[in-house]
Design an enzyme around this catalytic site. Structure first.
Site, PDB file in Angstrom:
ATOM      1  N   HIS A  14       0.940  -1.178   0.396  1.00  0.00           N
ATOM      2  CA  HIS A  14       0.179  -0.008   0.573  1.00  0.00           C
ATOM      3  C   HIS A  14       0.946   1.234  -0.014  1.00  0.00           C
ATOM      4  O   HIS A  14       1.688   2.068   0.773  1.00  0.00           O
ATOM      5  CB  HIS A  14      -0.844  -0.333   1.265  1.00  0.00           C
ATOM      6  N   LYS A 100      -8.696  -0.594  -5.996  1.00  0.00           N
ATOM      7  CA  LYS A 100      -9.260  -0.085  -4.517  1.00  0.00           C
ATOM      8  C   LYS A 100     -10.529   0.654  -4.059  1.00  0.00           C
ATOM      9  O   LYS A 100     -10.988   1.365  -5.290  1.00  0.00           O
ATOM     10  CB  LYS A 100      -8.896   1.068  -4.114  1.00  0.00           C
ATOM     11  N   ASP A 248       1.992   2.840   3.071  1.00  0.00           N
ATOM     12  CA  ASP A 248       0.724   3.698   3.094  1.00  0.00           C
ATOM     13  C   ASP A 248       1.728   4.966   3.511  1.00  0.00           C
ATOM     14  O   ASP A 248       1.175   6.245   3.524  1.00  0.00           O
ATOM     15  CB  ASP A 248      -0.187   3.580   4.584  1.00  0.00           C
TER      16      ASP A 248
HETATM   17  O1  DOR Z   1      -3.656   9.159   5.852  1.00  0.00           O
HETATM   18  C1  DOR Z   1      -3.850   8.737   4.663  1.00  0.00           C
HETATM   19  N1  DOR Z   1      -2.986   9.557   3.361  1.00  0.00           N
HETATM   20  N2  DOR Z   1      -4.617   7.799   4.649  1.00  0.00           N
HETATM   21  C2  DOR Z   1      -5.097   7.781   3.797  1.00  0.00           C
HETATM   22  O2  DOR Z   1      -5.980   7.041   3.325  1.00  0.00           O
HETATM   23  C3  DOR Z   1      -4.749   8.605   1.737  1.00  0.00           C
HETATM   24  C4  DOR Z   1      -3.097   8.980   2.648  1.00  0.00           C
HETATM   25  C5  DOR Z   1      -3.208  10.438   1.552  1.00  0.00           C
HETATM   26  O3  DOR Z   1      -3.267   9.914   0.125  1.00  0.00           O
HETATM   27  O4  DOR Z   1      -3.017  11.007   1.443  1.00  0.00           O
HETATM   28 ZN    ZN Z   2      -2.910   5.164   1.839  1.00  0.00          ZN
END
Ligand code: DOR
Ligand code: ZN
Length: 347
Positions: A14, A100, A248
């Site tokens: 991710h 997604k 992430d």
């Molecule tokens: O903290 C986050 N940033 N969570 C997400 O789901 C999206 C991501 C982003 O694209 O900045």
């Molecule tokens: Zn994310």
């Protein structure tokens, strides 16, 4: 005394790479250590069609510095207008790995996400038929639901019903942040997996809010209570094949984070593997890092493990990671765990 640990070259299941100047800045940070990553499609506009995914993949590969190898695994952003046949064709050609699902309004650039889950049923049915995984941002967006409860409520109200109506659908709950998420994954068969971020293994909600607000610890789903962080740590370090790394890592320039309405996202690509070595060592589970970062993900996605290795070395002195990386859009702050880290990583 130096300690070393060599693992299979890891993957990031991710990742946000963005586009343009930001892509150029952050891609080497990931490619240095990771063989592949699941590339989040929440660009503006989002990556919705196979053709858009092909063009984005080309831009990523063009941004890769020579001498680095990295395989971006492309993802389509599910909308209520997504065509099941376009998804199936993009998957069959090997271009696209997963789809997604963002509930509309759940996070950064999710305005085109799904409001009426019945409208995406034909796509989900098709995905179940062809064995294509669905990556899920598991938070409801109902303004009446407390932000700290949004993951648990999503499981009950959205995820479990979707899985019941689409048997055989292979789902990855992305960036789980709660004991509820861990328990839900554990109580279900192997067609359900979950990614866990590095930062959610390290911070709880106190780190964001106590002693002054820390915008660089704000992300979505937001970090929860300590008991949830401990449940995530236990899941990640257990070796259970249903849990694997998805950082992430989500870059935003400092001006967008340090603001009256700061963006969500922690940028961890630079130091994720050293931080994970620290976490797994602290929990007496260094022998499980290979499973979490390098083996469980490919097994779930039915892909081969990466050739090559990553060696983590523990040194005597704390490592000085860069505090920021520079992008053409401005500086991006690297996640600071708030404690000294002695591990480095070499691919
Ligand atoms: O903290 C986050 N940033 N969570 C997400 O789901 C999206 C991501 C982003 O694209 O900045
Ligand atoms: Zn994310």
């Amino acid at each position: 005394m130096t300690q070393t640990l060599t693992i299979t070259r890891p993957d990031d299941w991710h990742l946000h790479l963005r586009d343009g100047a930001m892509l150029n800045a952050v891609l080497p940070e990931t490619a240095r250590h990771f063989g592949r990553a699941i590339i989040m499609p929440n660009l503006v506009p989002p990556v919705v069609t196979g053709a858009q995914a092909a063009a984005y993949r080309d831009r990523i590969l063009a941004a890769l510095p020579s001498g680095m190898s990295f395989d971006p695994l492309m993802v389509l952003y599910l909308t209520e207008n997504t065509d099941p046949e376009d998804v199936a064709a993009a998957h069959a050609s090997g271009l696209v790995t997963s789809v997604k699902l963002y509930p509309a309004g759940a996070t950064t650039n999710s305005a085109s996400g799904v409001q009426d889950f019945d409208k995406v049923r034909p796509v989900l049915d098709k995905m179940a038929e062809i064995g294509m995984p669905l990556c899920v941002h598991g938070e409801v967006t109902d303004p009446e639901i407390d932000i700290f409860d949004r993951e648990a409520v999503f499981i009950d109200r959205v995820l479990d019903p979707i899985r019941r109506t689409t048997p055989g659908l292979r789902v990855v709950m992305e960036h789980i942040t709660t004991k509820d998420g861990v328990d839900y994954v554990k109580s279900n068969p192997a067609d359900l997996g979950a990614t866990i971020t590095t930062h959610h293994l390290i911070i709880n909600r106190n780190h964001i809010l106590v002693g002054g607000i820390k915008p660089h610890y704000y992300c979505l789903p937001v970090a929860k209570r300590e008991e949830h962080r401990l449940a995530l740590r236990a899941a990640a370090t257990s070796g259970d094949a249903r849990f694997f790394l998805g950082t992430d890592s989500a870059p935003h320039v400092d001006a967008a984070k340090e603001s009256g309405c700061g963006c969500a996202g922690c940028f961890t690509a630079t130091n994720t593997m050293p931080l994970l070595a620290h976490v797994f060592e602290e929990d007496g589970a260094l022998d499980k890092l290979d499973a979490f970062a390098s083996k469980n993900g490919p097994a779930f996605y039915r892909l081969p493990e990466n050739p090559g290795t990553l060696t983590l070395t523990k040194q005597a002195e704390p490592v000085a990671f860069p505090k920021k990386i520079t992008s053409g859009d401005g500086p991006v702050t690297v996640f600071d765990p708030g404690f000294p880290v002695y591990w480095t990583a070499q691919g």
